[in-house]
Design a protein around this motif. Structure first.
Motif, mmCIF file in Angstrom:
data_model
loop_
_atom_site.group_PDB
_atom_site.id
_atom_site.type_symbol
_atom_site.label_atom_id
_atom_site.label_comp_id
_atom_site.label_asym_id
_atom_site.label_seq_id
_atom_site.Cartn_x
_atom_site.Cartn_y
_atom_site.Cartn_z
ATOM 1 N N TYR A 26 1.051 -1.063 -0.115
ATOM 2 C CA TYR A 26 0.134 -0.017 0.070
ATOM 3 C C TYR A 26 0.916 1.242 -0.047
ATOM 4 N N LEU A 27 0.143 2.311 -0.236
ATOM 5 C CA LEU A 27 0.909 4.076 -0.282
ATOM 6 C C LEU A 27 0.319 4.473 0.871
ATOM 7 N N LEU A 28 1.464 4.744 1.776
ATOM 8 C CA LEU A 28 0.955 5.406 3.120
ATOM 9 C C LEU A 28 1.408 6.974 2.757
ATOM 10 N N MET A 29 0.397 7.609 3.187
ATOM 11 C CA MET A 29 0.661 9.307 2.963
ATOM 12 C C MET A 29 0.666 9.738 4.491
ATOM 13 N N ALA A 30 1.782 10.523 4.637
ATOM 14 C CA ALA A 30 1.696 11.096 5.794
ATOM 15 C C ALA A 30 1.265 12.532 5.546
ATOM 16 N N GLU A 31 0.337 13.028 6.599
ATOM 17 C CA GLU A 31 -0.051 14.359 6.349
ATOM 18 C C GLU A 31 -0.293 14.900 7.751
ATOM 19 N N GLU A 32 -0.439 16.458 7.795
ATOM 20 C CA GLU A 32 -0.789 17.036 8.925
ATOM 21 C C GLU A 32 -1.612 18.240 8.519
ATOM 22 N N ASP A 33 -2.681 18.625 9.723
ATOM 23 C CA ASP A 33 -3.364 19.901 9.507
ATOM 24 C C ASP A 33 -2.784 20.979 8.938
ATOM 25 N N LEU A 87 -4.205 3.541 -0.970
ATOM 26 C CA LEU A 87 -3.677 4.559 -0.575
ATOM 27 C C LEU A 87 -4.132 4.468 1.317
ATOM 28 N N ARG A 88 -3.262 4.612 1.798
ATOM 29 C CA ARG A 88 -3.670 4.797 3.716
ATOM 30 C C ARG A 88 -3.179 6.111 4.060
ATOM 31 N N ILE A 121 4.808 6.920 1.476
ATOM 32 C CA ILE A 121 5.595 5.777 1.682
ATOM 33 C C ILE A 121 5.221 4.508 0.949
ATOM 34 N N LEU A 122 5.842 3.801 0.348
ATOM 35 C CA LEU A 122 5.458 2.592 -0.535
ATOM 36 C C LEU A 122 5.810 1.574 0.767
#
Length: 130
Positions: A32-39, A66-67, A91-92
């Motif tokens: 899966y593709l993990l997306m690190a995000e923030e407000d 996507l996660r 992040i893959l």
């Protein structure tokens, strides 16, 4: 008769093991593709506007769904190569371990190329069955 049956079962097991050996490892691995995000992340919002609605419909999205996780509050349970510092970071992940990373969002035109480079470097074939 029993000996003959045992030979057939053993032969069938050998054929099954040999056949499974031909399957690519990625076919059985969780990817899966993990997306690190923030407000408040401008580039996260830009990615959401330009890519988020398209991603699940692509071969990349089928190969690595996507996660998401919030950089400051979630713990995704992934063995990262290094700490995530920037958002968005993509992040893959394969079987719980990072196998590739893109830090930042360089825009729609560059994103797809960088994503495909990650798949190639990690030797993960794209799911073209859909």
């Amino acid at each position: 008769m029993t000996r003959q049956l045992g030979i057939h079962v053993k032969l069938l097991g050998t054929i099954l093991i040999a056949t499974l050996g031909w399957l690519p490892i990625a076919a059985t691995a969780e990817t899966y593709l993990l997306m690190a995000e923030e407000d408040g992340c401008y580039w996260c919002a830009k990615w959401n506007e330009e890519i988020a609605h398209i991603y699940p419909k692509t071969v990349e999205g089928r190969t690595a769904p996507l996660r998401r996780y919030d950089l400051h509050s979630d713990t995704p349970g992934v063995a990262f190569v290094s700490r995530v510092h920037f958002t968005p970071t993509f992040i893959l992940v394969q079987d719980g371990a990072e196998v590739g990373r893109v830090e930042g969002y360089p825009g729609e035109d560059f994103f797809w190329g960088l994503l495909n480079q990650m798949f190639e470097q990690a030797r993960i074939p794209l799911d073209t069955t859909g």
